[in-house]
Scaffold this motif. Structure first.
Motif, short mmCIF file in Angstrom:
data_model
loop_
_atom_site.label_atom_id
_atom_site.label_comp_id
_atom_site.label_asym_id
_atom_site.label_seq_id
_atom_site.Cartn_x
_atom_site.Cartn_y
_atom_site.Cartn_z
N UNK A 18 56.95 -18.05 135.28
CA UNK A 18 58.30 -17.48 135.21
C UNK A 18 58.44 -16.73 133.89
N UNK A 19 58.71 -15.42 133.94
CA UNK A 19 58.88 -14.62 132.73
C UNK A 19 60.06 -13.67 132.92
N UNK A 20 60.45 -13.01 131.85
CA UNK A 20 61.54 -12.02 131.90
C UNK A 20 61.18 -10.85 131.00
N UNK A 21 61.61 -9.65 131.39
CA UNK A 21 61.40 -8.48 130.55
C UNK A 21 62.31 -8.55 129.34
N UNK A 22 61.85 -8.11 128.16
CA UNK A 22 62.76 -8.00 127.01
C UNK A 22 63.75 -6.86 127.24
N UNK A 23 64.89 -6.93 126.64
CA UNK A 23 65.89 -5.86 126.79
C UNK A 23 65.36 -4.57 126.18
N UNK A 24 65.66 -3.43 126.75
CA UNK A 24 66.62 -3.21 127.84
C UNK A 24 66.06 -3.48 129.24
N UNK B 22 63.72 -1.73 131.15
CA UNK B 22 63.73 -0.55 132.00
C UNK B 22 62.45 -0.49 132.84
N UNK B 23 62.36 0.55 133.69
CA UNK B 23 61.25 0.68 134.63
C UNK B 23 59.91 0.83 133.92
N UNK B 24 59.90 1.59 132.83
CA UNK B 24 58.64 1.78 132.11
C UNK B 24 58.11 0.47 131.56
N UNK B 25 59.01 -0.35 130.97
CA UNK B 25 58.60 -1.67 130.49
C UNK B 25 58.02 -2.52 131.62
N UNK B 26 58.67 -2.43 132.77
CA UNK B 26 58.22 -3.21 133.92
C UNK B 26 56.81 -2.82 134.33
N UNK B 27 56.54 -1.52 134.42
CA UNK B 27 55.21 -1.06 134.81
C UNK B 27 54.15 -1.48 133.79
N UNK B 28 54.50 -1.41 132.51
CA UNK B 28 53.57 -1.82 131.46
C UNK B 28 53.26 -3.31 131.57
N UNK B 29 54.30 -4.13 131.79
CA UNK B 29 54.09 -5.57 131.91
C UNK B 29 53.22 -5.91 133.12
N UNK B 30 53.50 -5.25 134.24
CA UNK B 30 52.70 -5.50 135.45
C UNK B 30 51.24 -5.12 135.23
N UNK B 31 51.00 -3.99 134.57
CA UNK B 31 49.63 -3.56 134.30
C UNK B 31 48.91 -4.54 133.38
N UNK B 32 49.62 -5.08 132.41
CA UNK B 32 49.01 -6.06 131.50
C UNK B 32 48.62 -7.33 132.24
N UNK B 33 49.52 -7.82 133.09
CA UNK B 33 49.21 -9.02 133.86
C UNK B 33 48.01 -8.78 134.78
N UNK B 34 48.00 -7.62 135.42
CA UNK B 34 46.91 -7.28 136.33
C UNK B 34 45.57 -7.24 135.61
#
Length: 497
Positions: free
Chosen positions: A88-94, A96-108
């Motif tokens: 269970x994790x959460x994106x840091x504020x704000x 946004x979509x770019x942060x989300x894509x970066x986080x997903x790529x890092x996990x992958x």
């Protein structure tokens, strides 16, 4: 205990420090449809636990034979703990979509622990800054090793997680599970010896019953892997990759693809997808002053299954299709792709998949192992890797109806795929409900500006969609759209990788 096929074992052996074989399925949900408007992490964890018995391989891990004398085995993990796999994790504020894509790529990108079952799940919150998502939306990312999944079993995992209605009964308590005892080294050595002793007999059977098909398969695969790469231009995506990844996706309405395919007689939705990807590649490479004069080529994998369903064996043949990136007119490009995708050359390559299937039905380990060894030996003489094509375009099965997770409606589905040296760009195409998502995974050094590339994909689609709505007419190969009608993309230069 089950032994991995040669094909599945190759994904284990091919993992390196800068390129692993992870496949990631990404889902985004609107939890306003759930009872009470909230779905909690513990609900999702309990939901997954209650359905593990439907996919028992999620509780299996890899056991390698000492000294790698034989292919590894799947064995049940006696120390399986759901807390090691569902996070269970959460994106840091704000957020946004770019942060989300970066986080997903890092996990992958992070390798999976080979001492545990080869999958992880992440529930990601903090998506409130997404403009096109309802407040409170969350994502579920499922990462699984390619040795444990093909695209068909990826659909099984999607079915495992979801229901067809938002109202479902609470999950029952998990059934008691007693893992099998892991085999000792003595048993593994005995099984390895048995495989070695019976190899000549199986090889003789192959020679006696399937020699013609075997010759055809070897010849076809040798041509595919060793000669064809010289027939297309090299790009930035056909070099050695790093350990960093980028991911982006764009969603489109399925009905709009239907409107576009009417531009060319006999064109299919798949042809339109290829045309959109080809147009996006043309635009991006043109911005970098790297557009080749000849067409780029895409490789599309075809699944060739063998054995019983419980064995989950699958092999792949590749169909190559020219993306006609040398053509500026988008309708001419679509017509050329339609002609290429239905040509006799592509059909001949599809036949090679059937030949491989016949081989696998009679002696899968012998035929595939022998073919693979020949290819690896030849590849070693040419170098560490040989590009199959400029990029890969693969289909990820989705669902035609809305799906729900604990009452939360699935609104978006896409995938992040593995890349390797010489093949640094992969498109994944996912159909869900009435949408098509075109996503791409690439090496971060080869594609440092994924948002620009995603916009090139969107512009490629919009260009075709505008022409489809301009007039109720179809354009065949003898009737061409004037190049003057094609709106050129602005020559905004982007720093090369």
């Amino acid at each position: 205990m089950r032994q991995l096929s040669e094909h599945d074992a190759s994904f284990i052996y091919s993992d390196s420090a800068h390129a692993n074989s992870n496949v990631t399925l990404l889902h985004i949900y609107d939890q306003s449809t759930a009872p009470g408007g909230v779905v909690r992490f513990k609900q999702i964890q309990a939901h997954v636990t209650s359905r593990l018995e439907r996919l028992p391989h999620l509780r299996e891990k890899i056991l390698r034979v000492p000294l790698d004398l034989d292919y590894p085995y799947w064995i049940e993990d006696s120390n399986f703990n759901i807390n090691h796999h569902v996070h269970h994790i959460a994106l840091p504020k704000p957020g946004d979509w770019r942060q989300f894509c970066i986080q997903c790529a890092r996990i992958h990108t992070r390798p999976l622990d080979l001492q545990r079952p080869l999958w992880e799940m992440y529930v990601i919150e903090g998506l409130d800054s997404f403009l096109d998502l309802p407040v409170g939306s969350f994502a579920v990312l499922i990462k699984i090793h390619h040795a444990a999944i093909n695209m068909a079993s990826g659909a099984e995992i999607t079915s495992l997680l979801h229901d067809l209605t938002p109202t479902t009964a609470p999950p029952p308590p998990p059934a008691p599970w007693f893992p099998e005892e892991a085999p000792g080294n003595l048993l593994l050595f005995c099984l390895t010896g048995l495989n070695l002793v019976t190899f000549p007999l199986r090889a003789a059977q192959l020679v006696g019953t399937q020699w013609a098909s075997f010759q055809a398969a070897v010849k076809t695969l040798a041509g595919e892997f060793l000669t064809r790469p010289n027939e297309f231009p090299m790009t930035r995506f056909n070099t050695e990759v790093s350990s960093s990844r980028v991911y982006e996706t764009r969603r489109f309405a399925l009905k709009d693809f239907g409107a576009i395919r009417a531009l060319v007689p006999s064109a299919t939705v798949n042809d339109v997808v290829l045309a959109v990807c080809g147009g996006g590649l043309r635009r991006y490479l043109d911005l970098q002053d790297e557009l080749p004069d000849t067409s780029l080529v895409a490789a599309a994998p075809i699944t060739v299954r063998s054995g019983e369903p419980s064995e989950r064996r699958s092999n792949y043949a590749f169909v190559r299709v020219a993306l006609s990136t040398h053509l500026a007119d988008p309708v001419e490009r679509l017509a050329a792709i339609q002609a290429a995708s239905s040509s006799s050359a592509v059909m001949a390559q599809a036949v090679s998949a059937r030949e491989l299937s016949n081989l696998a039905q009679h002696a899968p380990s012998v035929a595939i192992a022998a073919t693979s060894k020949m290819l690896r030996a030849a590849s070693a003489q040419l170098g560490n890797w040989v590009p199959l094509a400029n990029c890969t375009i693969t289909n990820v099965p989705g669902a035609r109806m809305p799906l729900y997770l604990q009452g939360a409606r699935l609104t978006h589905m896409s995938a992040i795929m593995p890349i390797s040296d010489g093949m640094g760009l992969v498109f994944s195409v996912t159909g869900y409900n009435d949408q098509i998502a075109i996503s791409f995974t690439a090496c971060a050094e080869q594609l440092p500006d994924p948002a620009v590339f995603a916009q090139c994909l969107r512009d490629s689609f919009q260009e075709l969609f505008a022409l489809a709505n301009a007039a109720p007419r179809a354009v065949g190969r003898t009737q061409k759209t004037p190049a003057a009608r094609v709106k050129k993309v602005a020559k905004k230069k982007v720093s090369p990788a």
